[in-house]
Design a protein around this motif. Structure first.
Motif, mmCIF file in Angstrom:
data_model
loop_
_atom_site.group_PDB
_atom_site.id
_atom_site.type_symbol
_atom_site.label_atom_id
_atom_site.label_comp_id
_atom_site.label_asym_id
_atom_site.label_seq_id
_atom_site.Cartn_x
_atom_site.Cartn_y
_atom_site.Cartn_z
ATOM 1 N N MET A 190 0.834 -1.186 0.000
ATOM 2 C CA MET A 190 0.000 0.000 0.000
ATOM 3 C C MET A 190 0.882 1.254 0.000
ATOM 4 O O MET A 190 1.885 1.330 0.697
ATOM 5 C CB MET A 190 -0.911 -0.015 1.219
ATOM 6 N N ALA A 191 0.485 2.218 -0.778
ATOM 7 C CA ALA A 191 1.258 3.459 -0.894
ATOM 8 C C ALA A 191 1.146 4.288 0.382
ATOM 9 O O ALA A 191 0.080 4.414 0.967
ATOM 10 C CB ALA A 191 0.771 4.263 -2.083
ATOM 11 N N THR A 192 2.271 4.845 0.785
ATOM 12 C CA THR A 192 2.281 5.739 1.938
ATOM 13 C C THR A 192 1.899 7.149 1.483
ATOM 14 O O THR A 192 2.007 7.467 0.295
ATOM 15 C CB THR A 192 3.677 5.793 2.579
ATOM 16 N N PRO A 193 1.477 8.008 2.405
ATOM 17 C CA PRO A 193 1.171 9.393 2.012
ATOM 18 C C PRO A 193 2.360 10.079 1.333
ATOM 19 O O PRO A 193 2.197 10.780 0.340
ATOM 20 C CB PRO A 193 0.809 10.070 3.333
ATOM 21 N N VAL A 222 8.109 20.105 -0.544
ATOM 22 C CA VAL A 222 6.785 19.960 -1.151
ATOM 23 C C VAL A 222 5.972 18.947 -0.360
ATOM 24 O O VAL A 222 6.488 17.899 0.043
ATOM 25 C CB VAL A 222 6.928 19.496 -2.623
ATOM 26 N N ASP A 223 4.706 19.283 -0.152
ATOM 27 C CA ASP A 223 3.779 18.332 0.458
ATOM 28 C C ASP A 223 2.475 18.331 -0.331
ATOM 29 O O ASP A 223 2.369 18.994 -1.359
ATOM 30 C CB ASP A 223 3.556 18.638 1.942
ATOM 31 N N GLU A 224 1.507 17.595 0.156
ATOM 32 C CA GLU A 224 0.246 17.466 -0.572
ATOM 33 C C GLU A 224 -0.519 18.785 -0.681
ATOM 34 O O GLU A 224 -1.423 18.909 -1.508
ATOM 35 C CB GLU A 224 -0.648 16.376 0.055
ATOM 36 N N SER A 263 4.814 8.631 -0.353
ATOM 37 C CA SER A 263 5.046 8.060 -1.683
ATOM 38 C C SER A 263 4.042 8.607 -2.692
ATOM 39 O O SER A 263 4.363 8.768 -3.875
ATOM 40 C CB SER A 263 5.012 6.529 -1.647
ATOM 41 N N ARG A 264 2.842 8.943 -2.240
ATOM 42 C CA ARG A 264 1.852 9.569 -3.139
ATOM 43 C C ARG A 264 2.291 10.981 -3.517
ATOM 44 O O ARG A 264 2.133 11.407 -4.662
ATOM 45 C CB ARG A 264 0.462 9.563 -2.500
ATOM 46 N N VAL A 265 2.881 11.711 -2.570
ATOM 47 C CA VAL A 265 3.422 13.044 -2.878
ATOM 48 C C VAL A 265 4.543 12.908 -3.906
ATOM 49 O O VAL A 265 4.586 13.642 -4.895
ATOM 50 C CB VAL A 265 3.918 13.754 -1.592
ATOM 51 N N LYS A 266 5.441 11.956 -3.700
ATOM 52 C CA LYS A 266 6.546 11.747 -4.640
ATOM 53 C C LYS A 266 6.027 11.394 -6.029
ATOM 54 O O LYS A 266 6.557 11.882 -7.037
ATOM 55 C CB LYS A 266 7.473 10.641 -4.134
ATOM 56 N N ALA A 267 5.005 10.570 -6.100
ATOM 57 C CA ALA A 267 4.442 10.192 -7.403
ATOM 58 C C ALA A 267 3.859 11.406 -8.125
ATOM 59 O O ALA A 267 4.036 11.560 -9.339
ATOM 60 C CB ALA A 267 3.373 9.111 -7.228
ATOM 61 N N ARG A 268 3.206 12.284 -7.389
ATOM 62 C CA ARG A 268 2.649 13.501 -7.998
ATOM 63 C C ARG A 268 3.765 14.432 -8.468
ATOM 64 O O ARG A 268 3.688 15.004 -9.558
ATOM 65 C CB ARG A 268 1.719 14.217 -7.017
ATOM 66 N N VAL A 269 4.803 14.585 -7.650
ATOM 67 C CA VAL A 269 5.946 15.426 -8.033
ATOM 68 C C VAL A 269 6.586 14.860 -9.300
ATOM 69 O O VAL A 269 6.889 15.604 -10.240
ATOM 70 C CB VAL A 269 6.971 15.540 -6.889
#
Length: 97
Positions: free
Chosen positions: A1-4, A80-82, A6-12
């Protein structure tokens, strides 16, 4: 499961790709440079270190030290954050010249 984070990194990563930046995500586990930013970016002659965080977390002292070294050597840094993804477009958009 993706961590919060890792989701920020994916968006970046998607944003950097869309903008056309050269970037790497350094490995820090044992062989890399501890505290290195999550993304090392080169864009239109600028060197930029991007540290990703989530859920209000802040960089560690070692991460801040690495970001400061980048700034001290003429590079730029972002944390950078969400909640501030738009900052990436603002920063990289300022290099349109």
């Amino acid at each position: 499961m993706a961590t919060p984070e890792s989701r920020v990194k994916a968006r970046v990563k998607r944003i950097l790709h869309d903008i056309g930046c050269y970037y790497i995500m350094p490995a820090t586990g044992g062989y890399g440079n501890a505290g290195a930013p999550d993304f090392i970016v080169c864009f239109q002659g600028k060197f930029i270190g991007i540290e990703c965080k989530a859920n209000g977390n802040k960089p560690t002292a070692l991460q801040y030290e690495n970001l400061k070294k980048i700034q001290d050597n003429g590079g730029e840094t972002l944390i950078v954050d969400e909640n501030n993804m738009a900052q990436l477009y603002e920063v990289f958009g300022s290099y349109d010249s």
